[in-house]
Design a protein around this motif. Structure first.
Motif, mmCIF file in Angstrom:
data_model
loop_
_atom_site.group_PDB
_atom_site.id
_atom_site.type_symbol
_atom_site.label_atom_id
_atom_site.label_comp_id
_atom_site.label_asym_id
_atom_site.label_seq_id
_atom_site.Cartn_x
_atom_site.Cartn_y
_atom_site.Cartn_z
ATOM 1 N N ASN A 1 -32.086 -15.909 15.139
ATOM 2 C CA ASN A 1 -32.820 -16.843 15.990
ATOM 3 C C ASN A 1 -33.921 -16.090 16.720
ATOM 4 N N GLY A 2 -35.181 -16.288 16.311
ATOM 5 C CA GLY A 2 -36.291 -15.606 16.950
ATOM 6 C C GLY A 2 -36.286 -14.120 16.640
ATOM 7 N N PRO A 3 -36.996 -13.304 17.421
ATOM 8 C CA PRO A 3 -36.976 -11.857 17.198
ATOM 9 C C PRO A 3 -35.547 -11.335 17.189
ATOM 10 N N TYR A 4 -35.250 -10.433 16.265
ATOM 11 C CA TYR A 4 -33.878 -9.990 16.027
ATOM 12 C C TYR A 4 -33.328 -9.219 17.222
ATOM 13 N N THR A 5 -32.134 -9.622 17.695
ATOM 14 C CA THR A 5 -31.515 -9.062 18.893
ATOM 15 C C THR A 5 -30.044 -8.744 18.621
ATOM 16 N N PRO A 6 -29.361 -8.093 19.560
ATOM 17 C CA PRO A 6 -27.914 -7.874 19.398
ATOM 18 C C PRO A 6 -27.122 -9.170 19.223
ATOM 19 N N ASP A 7 -27.587 -10.289 19.808
ATOM 20 C CA ASP A 7 -26.909 -11.566 19.587
ATOM 21 C C ASP A 7 -26.896 -11.917 18.108
ATOM 22 N N ASP A 8 -28.030 -11.683 17.445
ATOM 23 C CA ASP A 8 -28.121 -11.967 16.017
ATOM 24 C C ASP A 8 -27.243 -11.007 15.221
ATOM 25 N N GLU A 9 -27.181 -9.769 15.648
ATOM 26 C CA GLU A 9 -26.320 -8.791 14.971
ATOM 27 C C GLU A 9 -24.865 -9.255 15.004
ATOM 28 N N MET A 10 -24.435 -9.796 16.142
ATOM 29 C CA MET A 10 -23.078 -10.326 16.243
ATOM 30 C C MET A 10 -22.898 -11.529 15.326
ATOM 31 N N ALA A 11 -23.920 -12.386 15.256
ATOM 32 C CA ALA A 11 -23.825 -13.573 14.407
ATOM 33 C C ALA A 11 -23.732 -13.189 12.934
ATOM 34 N N VAL A 12 -24.517 -12.205 12.513
ATOM 35 C CA VAL A 12 -24.454 -11.757 11.119
ATOM 36 C C VAL A 12 -23.081 -11.183 10.810
ATOM 37 N N ALA A 13 -22.525 -10.367 11.709
ATOM 38 C CA ALA A 13 -21.205 -9.781 11.485
ATOM 39 C C ALA A 13 -20.131 -10.859 11.400
ATOM 40 N N ALA A 14 -20.192 -11.859 12.277
ATOM 41 C CA ALA A 14 -19.199 -12.929 12.247
ATOM 42 C C ALA A 14 -19.337 -13.763 10.980
ATOM 43 N N TRP A 15 -20.573 -14.019 10.570
ATOM 44 C CA TRP A 15 -20.811 -14.767 9.334
ATOM 45 C C TRP A 15 -20.262 -14.006 8.136
ATOM 46 N N ASP A 16 -20.490 -12.708 8.092
ATOM 47 C CA ASP A 16 -19.978 -11.905 6.983
ATOM 48 C C ASP A 16 -18.447 -11.957 6.935
ATOM 49 N N ALA A 17 -17.821 -11.951 8.112
ATOM 50 C CA ALA A 17 -16.358 -12.074 8.150
ATOM 51 C C ALA A 17 -15.903 -13.419 7.585
ATOM 52 N N MET A 18 -16.703 -14.474 7.822
ATOM 53 C CA MET A 18 -16.367 -15.777 7.253
ATOM 54 C C MET A 18 -16.515 -15.766 5.731
ATOM 55 N N LEU A 19 -17.491 -15.015 5.219
ATOM 56 C CA LEU A 19 -17.610 -14.882 3.765
ATOM 57 C C LEU A 19 -16.355 -14.248 3.181
ATOM 58 N N VAL A 20 -15.864 -13.199 3.842
ATOM 59 C CA VAL A 20 -14.649 -12.538 3.384
ATOM 60 C C VAL A 20 -13.479 -13.514 3.396
ATOM 61 N N ALA A 21 -13.378 -14.306 4.452
ATOM 62 C CA ALA A 21 -12.278 -15.276 4.541
ATOM 63 C C ALA A 21 -12.376 -16.311 3.426
ATOM 64 N N SER A 22 -13.582 -16.725 3.077
ATOM 65 C CA SER A 22 -13.732 -17.716 2.003
ATOM 66 C C SER A 22 -13.289 -17.138 0.667
ATOM 67 N N VAL A 23 -13.567 -15.851 0.432
ATOM 68 C CA VAL A 23 -13.109 -15.198 -0.799
ATOM 69 C C VAL A 23 -11.592 -15.090 -0.799
ATOM 70 N N ARG A 24 -11.032 -14.702 0.340
ATOM 71 C CA ARG A 24 -9.576 -14.533 0.447
ATOM 72 C C ARG A 24 -8.836 -15.849 0.231
ATOM 73 N N ASP A 25 -9.346 -16.922 0.846
ATOM 74 C CA ASP A 25 -8.634 -18.200 0.833
ATOM 75 C C ASP A 25 -9.084 -19.124 -0.285
ATOM 76 N N GLY A 26 -10.139 -18.758 -0.980
ATOM 77 C CA GLY A 26 -10.652 -19.630 -2.026
ATOM 78 C C GLY A 26 -11.330 -20.873 -1.487
ATOM 79 N N GLY A 27 -11.752 -20.840 -0.227
ATOM 80 C CA GLY A 27 -12.394 -22.005 0.371
ATOM 81 C C GLY A 27 -13.900 -21.961 0.232
ATOM 82 N N ARG A 28 -14.548 -22.948 0.818
ATOM 83 C CA ARG A 28 -16.002 -22.993 0.763
ATOM 84 C C ARG A 28 -16.582 -21.904 1.652
ATOM 85 N N TRP A 29 -17.800 -21.515 1.368
ATOM 86 C CA TRP A 29 -18.471 -20.516 2.184
ATOM 87 C C TRP A 29 -19.627 -21.169 2.911
#
Length: 525
Positions: A338-366
């Motif tokens: 969101n806007g110029p890249y900040t630590p808030d965005d870094e946290m959002a990317v990390a959390a999103w990546d964790a959701m990708l891992v969960a989708s692979v683990r559970d076979g759910g949507r990403w």
């Protein structure tokens, strides 16, 4: 002038909504008879009487009061509007006492609902300006930006105060309501943007889907936003004002074969903001609930019925009420940049990546990632960042389908170009947002081509077990064209691969470098 000292402080709870406080009704004189002022809440003062309401005249009432710390989210001031009113005008003010460091001071929003009521869902919604304005007016033929023109029909209207934060001393407010009598006027029919532009057939299209104008808390006019979007090399953008649809009809003459404009809303609740992306023009989505009320699913479904996408915005932003609390079960994508890249965005990317891992683990949507500028005013840059979507054409339907499928990547500007693919097996290949259907131990080659990035950047490949390959991009890349990076893996080693391009880390920051480009994943196996 006659002061009224009768008071009624009614604290109620609306089913499925946050708590509200309803004040005494403000009434106005009719046919020369004496009127009755409104009543303040929580230790408030009474109102002032005005004129008698004959054609061409104006009648004014003032209501003052004080809200305590911990006040309800919304305070409703009923206003009895008689027949023959041409315009309703409202202004307000509140105190801003000094507070100790680390303590929230006073901030109060405002809006209005008409005689159709304040029920959750917004049948009576007529406008919201949050804290961006101290006054507004509504008549049949025009309205202050953020508000909807239309007849001022008789009945009980409700001015809505939203005490966003309240100082320990409380919040002293004064609301002034003026009714102007006269002929009703004609409401202009809104002209909404078309749903398609010329386009280039199946191609990559660049868009910014989180923007604010003078219709909420932005400073740019619609014409200035359209000009900035063209200057940023965008093919499309979405108008997303806070809690109002008044900008939906404000773009006449500003779209063209080269620029598609979609309508939406930033639904701004006390527990996070969500972009209702690409909803039908004129469709309003209510915001008056918290996560604890269990109402969000209802409004997520309303966004879907209106043809839009549910996109939680800046989920780790630090402003009060901005942090996303509703979960992601109803989301179609998530704004990780969101806007110029900040630590808030870094946290959002990390959390999103964790959701990708969960989708692979559970076979759910990403959940696909997207990025938007959230630009409000100069010098904030429209198109920083922008989401680049592979779509069948430059149409609302095709673009939203591309975002929902994750066929998209994020760039800091239109200068940045990339291609990201995976190949393996018997000539099989997959692109961003797709799956490469090969065996677990089949060799896979991941290939990133990138150009137009700043000097000193690095490119990396990120998988479900982290960042597995990183390499500096050539220093001469911006001038020499494409840089190509390849990496080999297997589906058993990497369930997905996504690409990042980053600047060099700031010296001593301890943080990764700012993002320049980010892709959605290619899934393997």
């Amino acid at each position: 002038m006659k002061r009224m000292h009768r008071r009624r402080d009614v604290l109620t709870a609306v089913a499925g909504a946050a708590g509200v406080l309803t004040l005494d009704t403000v009434t106005f004189a009719r046919d020369g008879q004496g009127g009755q002022g409104g009543q303040g809440g929580q230790g408030g003062q009474g109102g002032e009487n005005g004129g008698d309401g004959r054609d061409g005249e104006a009648v004014t009432r003032k209501v003052s009061g004080r809200l305590p710390a911990g006040a309800p989210d919304y305070v409703y001031l009923p206003v009895e509007v008689p027949a023959g009113v041409h315009e309703i005008a409202v202004s307000y003010a509140y105190d801003r006492p000094s507070v100790p460091a680390g303590t929230q001071g006073n901030a109060c929003d405002i809006g209005i609902f008409d005689e159709r009521g304040t029920g959750l869902g917004g049948a009576g919604f007529r406008g919201w300006s949050g804290g961006a304005r101290t006054e507004f007016a509504i008549s049949a033929d025009r309205a202050t930006p953020g508000y909807l023109a239309g007849p001022v029909r008789p009945g009980t209207w409700h001015v809505v105060l939203g005490p966003y934060t309240v100082a320990p001393q409380g919040l002293a407010y004064e609301v002034t309501v003026t009714l102007r009598y006269g002929a009703g006027g004609t409401t202009p029919r809104p002209v909404y943007p078309p749903q398609r532009a010329r386009g280039r057939g199946r191609a990559w299209y660049r868009g910014d889907n989180h923007l604010h104008s003078v219709h909420s808390d932005g400073k740019r006019t619609p014409a200035e936003i359209a000009a900035a979007a063209r200057a940023a090399g965008l093919d499309w953008f979405t108008t997303t004002e806070h809690n109002t649809t008044s900008a939906h009809g404000a773009w006449e003459g500003l779209w063209g074969d080269d620029l598609l404009i979609l309508t939406g809303e930033e639904v701004t609740t006390r527990n996070g903001h969500v972009v209702a992306l690409g909803t039908d023009p004129g469709v309003f989505i209510d915001w008056r609930y918290r996560a604890r009320d269990g109402a969000f699913g209802r409004f997520a479904r309303a966004i879907h019925r209106a043809g839009g996408l549910v996109v939680p915005a800046h989920p780790y932003a630090t402003c009060v009420g901005c942090n996303w609390k509703f979960g992601f079960e109803d989301a179609d994508a998530v704004e990780v940049w969101n806007g110029p890249y900040t630590p808030d965005d870094e946290m959002a990317v990390a959390a999103w990546d964790a959701m990708l891992v969960a989708s692979v683990r559970d076979g759910g949507r990403w959940l696909p990632a997207m990025g938007n500028s959230d630009a409000h005013r100069e010098p904030q840059v429209v198109g920083l960042p922008q989401t680049v979507v592979r779509a069948d054409d430059l149409t609302r339907e095709a673009l939203l389908a591309g975002i929902r499928a994750g066929r998209s990547w994020i760039a800091e500007s239109s200068a940045v170009k990339l291609s990201f693919t995976a190949t393996g097996g018997r000539g099989r290949h997959a692109g961003i947002g797709e799956r490469l259907p090969v065996g677990r131990d089949t060799p896979v080659t991941v290939r990133l081509e990138v150009s137009g990035v700043p000097e000193g950047c690095t490119a990396s490949f990120v998988t479900d077990q982290g960042r597995l390959y990183e390499t500096p991009l050539p220093a001469s890349l911006p001038a020499s064209g494409k840089g190509t990076i390849e990496w080999r893996t297997t589906p058993s080693y990497a369930a997905y691969v996504r690409a990042e391009v980053r600047r060099a880390p700031a010296a001593g920051s301890g943080m990764p470098g700012a993002m320049v480009a980010l892709t959605n994943p290619v899934f393997l196996g």
